[in-house]
Design an enzyme around this catalytic site. Sequence first.
Site, PDB file in Angstrom:
ATOM      1  N   THR A 119      52.260  52.106  51.221  1.00 58.94           N
ATOM      2  CA  THR A 119      52.075  52.218  52.785  1.00 58.94           C
ATOM      3  C   THR A 119      52.820  51.461  53.586  1.00 58.94           C
ATOM      4  O   THR A 119      53.295  52.051  54.507  1.00 58.94           O
ATOM      5  CB  THR A 119      50.409  51.698  52.845  1.00 58.94           C
ATOM      6  OG1 THR A 119      49.460  52.553  52.101  1.00 58.94           O
ATOM      7  CG2 THR A 119      50.090  51.923  54.295  1.00 58.94           C
ATOM      8  N   CYS A 120      53.091  50.353  52.953  1.00 58.10           N
ATOM      9  CA  CYS A 120      54.340  49.527  53.718  1.00 58.10           C
ATOM     10  C   CYS A 120      55.621  50.224  53.973  1.00 58.10           C
ATOM     11  O   CYS A 120      56.271  50.141  54.946  1.00 58.10           O
ATOM     12  CB  CYS A 120      54.364  48.153  53.015  1.00 58.10           C
ATOM     13  SG  CYS A 120      52.856  47.363  52.879  1.00 58.10           S
TER      14      CYS A 120
END
Length: 233
Positions: A119-120
């Site tokens: 996600t990052c």
Amino acid sequence: MAAMAAQTVSRFISSPKPILLSSTTSLFFTRTLCSTFLSSSSSSSYSLLPLKLRHRPAPVKFSTAAPKISASISVGDRLPESTLSYFDADNEIQTVSVSDLTKNKKVILFAVPGAFTPTCSQKHVPGFVEKAAELKAKGVDTIACISVNDAFVMKAWKKELNVGDEVLLLSDGNGTFTKAIGCELDLRDKPVGLGVRSRRYAMLVDDGVVKVLNLEEGGAFTFSGAEDILKAL
């Protein structure tokens, strides 16, 4: 006296023949036996009580309520002093204090649980890179991403994401800043070995004071993106 009673009882139990006691001896035996019984029972009265009358400890109760999500930092607070690190364009390690990073500036600080995590890498950082021009057009001086990773990892991640000067990737390697603002995320129970990291958040800081704080529950990504900060400006 207690010893005499004990010997008498022992003789009475072990003797194959009935033991005849005189009235005086019988009285002595009875009184002594009762005295001995009462004396010894005072220290073990618990075990002599009927089962249903014995004191039982209350059962241990465990709360099933979800823990309250909170942090030490909140809107209106001044950021605590701390030192962060990064590699500059000349591949030299540099450090910057939080006060120098934010003094007389409008700064966006956003944190991620870990470099190279899905996600990052796919959403959070690219979102701020994409919206950097719009954010700076609204008066933002610096956009910085903070992660509890060492500076070498942050350098490699920056290269992997092809991030230029739009976003500064800062290492909070020992988690000092993250701990100071109360945003630790304990992931030691995860099989990938992340340890203690940072919860995901995005904050708008004006001259060292928090003006907007979008703090996620753990590593969720729901309202800490670049679009959410743009709406707050």
